[in-house]
Design an enzyme around this catalytic site. Structure first.
Site, PDB file in Angstrom:
ATOM      1  N   CYS A  77      23.094   5.410  28.422  1.00 30.02           N
ATOM      2  CA  CYS A  77      23.527   6.688  29.022  1.00 30.02           C
ATOM      3  C   CYS A  77      24.983   6.468  29.457  1.00 30.02           C
ATOM      4  CB  CYS A  77      22.661   6.959  30.210  1.00 30.02           C
ATOM      5  SG  CYS A  77      22.432   8.952  30.497  1.00 30.02           S
ATOM      6  N   HIS A 184      17.573   7.288  27.313  1.00 30.83           N
ATOM      7  CA  HIS A 184      16.972   6.237  28.189  1.00 30.83           C
ATOM      8  C   HIS A 184      15.792   5.557  27.678  1.00 30.83           C
ATOM      9  CE1 HIS A 184      19.224   7.110  32.031  1.00 30.83           C
ATOM     10  NE2 HIS A 184      19.298   8.118  31.584  1.00 30.83           N
ATOM     11  N   GLU A 186      14.065   3.418  28.680  1.00 32.84           N
ATOM     12  CA  GLU A 186      13.075   3.005  29.664  1.00 32.84           C
ATOM     13  C   GLU A 186      12.235   4.280  30.150  1.00 32.84           C
ATOM     14  OE1 GLU A 186      16.393   4.208  32.126  1.00 32.84           O
ATOM     15  OE2 GLU A 186      16.154   3.365  30.069  1.00 32.84           O
TER      16      GLU A 186
END
Length: 214
Positions: A77, A184, A186
């Site tokens: 990001c 992102h 994750e």
């Protein structure tokens, strides 16, 4: 594979740590420049405004520039945005704020004429060129984005996303060892886990080749 997350006061580090551990990495979170300089692989997270992240990460800039010569680095990001040459976010009109210049490119605000900014939610990836980070990522796979700025598609782009204009969703330097995702991983389900697994595997192979060369 040992992976070090740089802790400079921004980002959901625990979520990222869990994602990397699911990708079979042994994870250290560190704010020690010496420890970061000695790491086999680095992850640079980022949440918030570019200028704030530049200021907070300043103690690690020299370490990152040196590490970029021989260490796999993954920016996430705003962490990816820091790797670019410059950004217009927070700068007076017509000016920019310097990034690390590890990936040539400029970060600019997403155009808001036809889409809502910030770009928040799931969107599709378009693969622009080969890179180990996007191995087993298919055209049209979805990733989770939260951002208002991005870098237009250029030579650095590995995968793009269309949201008002085509921006770099995945980018890398010419050597290939400095890379990042605007989304992102994750938070991006199976697609994100594949990205993190690819980074860990890339870092493992890179380290093994470096040791063998010595």
């Amino acid at each position: 594979m040992q992976v070090t997350i740089i802790d400079y006061g921004v980002g959901n580090l625990r979520s990222l740590q869990r994602g990397l551990e699911r990708a079979d990495a042994t994870v250290t979170i560190s704010d020690d420049p010496d420890e970061i300089a000695a790491a086999d692989a680095l992850v640079l997270p980022g949440v918030g405004a570019f200028g704030e992240c530049v200021r907070n990460s300043k103690p690690f800039h020299d370490v990152l520039v040196e590490a970029a010569e021989d260490t796999p680095i993954l920016g996430i990001c705003v962490g990816l945005q820091l790797l670019f040459t410059e950004s217009t976010e927070g700068a007076p009109e017509g000016e920019t704020i310097d990034g690390l210049d590890l990936i040539p490119g400029r970060v600019e605000r997403l155009p808001s004429d036809d889409v809502k900014v910030p770009h928040m939610g799931w969107n599709q990836l378009t693969i622009e060129r080969d890179h180990p980070l996007v191995d087993d990522i298919d055209e049209g796979d979805f990733a989770y984005f939260v951002h208002s700025y991005g870098s237009a598609v250029a030579d650095h782009t590995v995968a793009s996303c269309d949201y008002g204009f085509d921006f770099a969703a995945v980018a890398a330097n010419e050597a290939g060892n400095v890379m990042g995702t605007q989304f992102h991983p994750e938070k991006s389900g199976d697609t994100g886990l594949t990205i993190l697994q690819n980074f860990v595997e890339y870092a493992r192979s890179y380290t093994e080749e470096t040791v063998a060369a010595e």
